[in-house]
Design an enzyme around this catalytic site. Structure first.
Site, PDB file in Angstrom:
ATOM      1  N   HIS A  34      58.300   3.583  24.047  1.00  0.00           N
ATOM      2  CA  HIS A  34      56.972   3.961  23.589  1.00  0.00           C
ATOM      3  C   HIS A  34      56.223   2.763  22.991  1.00  0.00           C
ATOM      4  O   HIS A  34      55.024   2.609  23.196  1.00  0.00           O
ATOM      5  CB  HIS A  34      57.101   5.075  22.545  1.00  0.00           C
ATOM      6  CG  HIS A  34      55.823   5.754  22.213  1.00  0.00           C
ATOM      7  ND1 HIS A  34      55.395   6.882  22.866  1.00  0.00           N
ATOM      8  CD2 HIS A  34      54.864   5.459  21.313  1.00  0.00           C
ATOM      9  CE1 HIS A  34      54.238   7.255  22.374  1.00  0.00           C
ATOM     10  NE2 HIS A  34      53.890   6.402  21.427  1.00  0.00           N
TER      11      HIS A  34
ATOM     12  N   HIS B  69      51.705  12.856  24.769  1.00  0.00           N
ATOM     13  CA  HIS B  69      52.495  13.505  23.732  1.00  0.00           C
ATOM     14  C   HIS B  69      53.358  14.573  24.391  1.00  0.00           C
ATOM     15  O   HIS B  69      53.366  15.726  23.983  1.00  0.00           O
ATOM     16  CB  HIS B  69      51.599  14.076  22.631  1.00  0.00           C
ATOM     17  CG  HIS B  69      51.957  13.580  21.276  1.00  0.00           C
ATOM     18  ND1 HIS B  69      51.780  14.300  20.128  1.00  0.00           N
ATOM     19  CD2 HIS B  69      52.515  12.402  20.871  1.00  0.00           C
ATOM     20  CE1 HIS B  69      52.198  13.594  19.088  1.00  0.00           C
ATOM     21  NE2 HIS B  69      52.644  12.446  19.518  1.00  0.00           N
TER      22      HIS B  69
END
Lengths: 80, 763
Positions: free
Chosen positions: B58, B111
């Site tokens: 990420h 997300h």
């Protein structure tokens, strides 16, 4: 039987409403600790007896419907 | 060897770093050796956590960064409109010039994993996070869009629950903070069962002189923590997002953060006010994934300086948090700000006015180290640049999955030519498929009109908003796309088609493309088949962007999108922002009565990977439709030329569901449903009827016009194939194809198309 289920966020989960109430208390000079938690109460009545089987059903209801177990905890009170 | 750090004040953190701990923090043994090499000693528990989040996919793009180097980062002509002012990877989001000293800043971010565990909060905090990325740059957020993927809601109650929660979460956050959601795209496919994709995009506007950087410079400048207090939210969320979902994910509960959009609104206004004060802000960065860790390490690294903070000064919502928890917390609505020394009162006054914390937690120091103390004891001491920039970059093994050749070799001839009964039945069946059906149930939950800048409501090819920029107005359009079936069958072509599809959608709205942001959603990169998809898709995006001269200004990589059953179809979601020169050029897909319909581009003739094959023949197979970059460039130029000359009343490209579905959607107008008579007799007789009516493929746009001859001659001049394919009716709502018995009532088609999603979701 009268059932009262209390639902609130888990201890580690942010409660924006509680935080806002806490800030408002402080701005009113109310001597409160700012960590306020705002939960909800669900009240209802049912026929029958307070047995372990009944409590099992009630737990299932609380887990599946009345609370979101990912972010909330619950407890309940049963009175006749 | 460097001397070890003193014991951590929290006893539970003074543990030996075992191979199990190393593994549970997501490190391979050689990566751990690199950490020891950087530190010159064993890391502390807190440092292990810090490395783990900073080197997660990420934050560090460790499995994708080498591939991403193929993306064009700038326009070929650096002085053309759309000049890149802040490049991808430099800051929180890229910035592009739109003329008159104004710029747009936009980015998409995923997300996915949080939304799979807790759809409402996961999606809501996804929106909150991307909004922070935009206003951190100094831009005022102007609009949101989203790209969503779910399992088949017709058969899966779980997917319906996830869709309901995600849409409610997005609308909650966006509506409360008051930013319009102007559109998006959504696909339903069983590969997303249990692993939905939630990609949120935010676009903001700013003047060139308002661009802010996230760099910590100037020795002695104070480092401020602003916004909400830190709790044990989402501990290790960034690392969590880089793991596959397993049966135990629902036990992984603390990783769910809860957002507070009203807090974020205050933070947004306070930060924008702060940034307007000349010379006050030195650097600013939001605390997103990896919170305090990422913001301190990255600002120090960008500023080529050291940074020192004391955790006792960090506002805390809970008692007894240790350094590991504070450094890795993902509490929302927090920012790190470095201001000019001596001007502390100015920042504190502004934040006090907005009822927010602004607390000095440290300062910029000499050297190159990120130093964190807790109760005065050093608990982290890491060279910031090496932590932020030296994450191991890996190129995994790639292997072409066997399914790719199988699908490519599928022969349409193996399918009996469709009879008229099947052709008749196919249109309503396709229009009722949730992927094609009307998405009103979703976007009506979003406030798409707030700020009163929305020109086109969701539902047309692209979202269009009017930007008020000082005394000027500009019109921005944004389109999202990615067809997962194409990408599964051929990731290179599928990704390129996603870019083409966005360009076509923008052209149909009257917009010229400026820049692209992408969200790469893939499976576990350590599986050679998954890595092959990632590698080929990035190649497809890079080649398409290079050809069309669309710089990539940033984005997000989300790997490990796998549920216990299967990996998702590869999904490189593409969003392209464009500008519309004049308001009268804004074009929709809705045709009027008595207009001619003209097909620009080749006749549809391919069945591979079409919705028709999936829905009517239960086949998810075939070769991905062919395309030529150059031909599509001509088509896009022609469409924009026709629109700017006022020759086109409506435009819509052919995508999922083929020619007939696109025509039907053009008939479903705002005020009434109209009919049309199609004449497809000019199509070569060699094309199968099912491929002509329902085949898909890029490079085809249908326009509605009152002057078909002018459109046809303009197409001839540009060298784009074009044919008149019919006319909309003067009255009634019958859609028919002359020379055949095929006929539908467009009003009835529309009813099925409108009711498909609500009837599933409201049941």
């Amino acid at each position: 039987m009268n059932i009262r289920v209390f639902v609130n966020y888990k201890k580690n989960v942010l409660d924006p409403q509680g935080e806002a109430v806490g800030r408002a208390m402080q701005s009113l000079n109310f001597p409160a600790h700012p960590h306020v938690r705002v939960g909800k109460t669900i009240e209802f009545t049912v026929d029958g007896q307070d047995t372990p089987e009944f409590r099992k059903t009630l737990d299932k209801l609380c887990n599946d419907l009345l609370s979101n177990p990912v972010i909330e905890d619950y407890r309940y009170e049963i009175s006749q | 060897m460097s001397a070890p750090l003193p014991p951590n004040p929290a006893k539970e953190l003074n543990v030996a770093i075992t191979p199990e701990l190393i593994k549970s923090h997501g490190f391979q043994p050689d990566e751990y050796d690199l950490i020891k090499d950087i530190l010159g000693r064993e890391p502390t528990m807190t440092e292990l956590g810090v490395f783990s989040v900073m080197w997660s996919e990420h934050c560090s793009y460790k499995n994708s960064r080498l591939l991403l180097r193929g993306f064009p980062m700038e326009k070929k002509d650096p002085n053309a409109l759309g000049k890149v002012l802040v490049r991808a990877g430099e800051e929180n989001a890229g910035v592009i010039d739109i003329g008159d000293n104004w710029a747009i800043c936009f980015k998409i971010e995923s997300h996915n994993h949080p939304s799979a565990v807790e759809p409402f909060e996961g999606a809501a905090t996804g929106v909150g996070g991307i909004i922070r990325d935009i206003f951190t740059m100094g831009a005022r957020p102007a609009l949101l869009t989203n790209s969503l993927r779910f399992g088949d809601i017709r058969t899966s109650a779980q997917s319906r629950r996830l869709l309901r929660g995600v849409v409610a979460g997005i609308s909650h956050y966006g509506n409360c903070i008051g930013i319009p959601n102007v559109g998006g795209d959504i696909y339903f496919d069983k590969s997303y069962e249990g692993n939905p994709l939630v990609n949120a995009l935010c676009l903001g506007t700013l003047r060139h002189d308002q661009i802010k950087r996230g760099a910590a410079t100037g020795i002695g400048n104070p480092v401020y923590y602003v916004g909400a207090a830190t709790g044990r939210d989402g501990l290790g969320g960034a690392a969590f997002a880089s793991k596959e979902l397993s049966e135990t994910s629902s036990e992984d509960r603390p990783a769910v953060q809860k957002g507070d959009p009203f807090m974020e609104k205050l933070l947004l206004e306070a930060c924008l006010e702060l940034m307007e004060v000349p010379g006050l802000v030195v650097g600013i960065q939001d605390m997103g994934a990896a919170g305090l860790t990422c913001s301190t390490a990255e600002t120090a690294s960008r500023g080529s300086s050291g940074i020192q903070i004391e955790l006792d000064l960090v506002p805390q919502r809970e008692t007894g948090m240790n350094s590991y928890e504070i450094m890795l917390s993902e509490s929302q609505e927090r920012m790190l700000v470095i201001v000019t020394k001596g001007r502390e009162k100015e920042i504190e006054d502004i934040f006090a006015k907005w009822d927010l914390h602004a607390v000095q937690i440290g300062e910029v120091v000499e050297g190159d180290e990120m130093i964190v103390t807790h109760h005065g004891v050093p608990v982290v001491k890491i060279p910031a640049k090496r932590l932020a920039d030296d994450a191991p970059l890996c190129m995994q093994e790639a292997k072409e999955p066997a399914t790719i050749a199988q699908m490519r070799d599928w022969k349409p001839e193996s399918l009996q030519p469709a009879d008229e009964a099947l052709l008749q039945k196919a249109l309503p069946a396709l229009l009722n498929h949730p992927t094609i059906a009307q998405k009103r149930w979703i976007w009506q939950q979003y406030d798409h009109m707030v700020i009163a800048g929305t020109v086109l409501s969701p539902g047309s090819d692209a979202g269009v908003a009017r930007l008020r920029l000082g005394d000027k107005e500009k019109y921005v359009a944004i389109a999202n796309d990615c067809n997962n079936s194409y990408c599964k069958a051929d990731p290179y072509k599928g990704a390129a088609i996603a870019v083409i599809e966005c360009l076509q959608n923008l052209a149909c709205s009257g917009a010229r493309a400026l820049g692209l942001t992408d969200n790469l959603n893939f499976g576990n990169p350590y599986k050679p088949e998954s890595f092959y998809y990632l590698k080929e898709a990035i190649k497809g995006l890079a080649e398409a962007c290079t050809f069309y001269d669309i710089p990539v200004t940033g984005g997000n990589v989300s790997l490990y999108n796998e549920s216990p059953e299967l990996a998702i179809d590869p999904t490189p979601t593409v969003s392209i922002a464009g500008l519309i020169e004049k308001p009268e050029h804004v074009t929709t897909q809705w045709a009027g009565r008595g207009q001619s319909l003209v097909l620009l581009g080749d006749w549809p003739n391919e069945l591979g990977q079409s919705m028709y094959l999936q829905e009517l023949h239960d086949l998810k197979t075939g070769a991905v439709p062919a395309f030529e970059f150059g031909k599509i460039q001509k088509l896009i130029d022609l469409t924009l030329e026709l629109i700017t000359q006022g020759k086109v009343k409506a435009a819509h490209d052919i995508s999922e569901g083929g020619l007939l579905s696109s025509v039907a959607e053009m008939l479903f107008g705002h005020n009434e449903t109209i009919g049309a008579t199609l004449d497809l007799s000019q199509a070569p007789a060699s094309i199968r009827k099912d491929a002509l009516l329902y085949g898909e493929g890029p490079g085809r746009i249908i326009v509605a016009t009152t002057d078909a001859d002018a459109v046809l001659s303009a197409a001839r001049a540009k060298g784009v194939p074009a044919a008149k394919i019919g006319e909309t009716s003067a009255q009634g709502s019958e859609l028919k194809i002359s020379g055949t018995a095929l006929s539908w009532d467009a009003a009835a088609l529309r009813k099925g198309w409108e009711d498909a999603i609500p009837s599933l979701m409201n049941a």
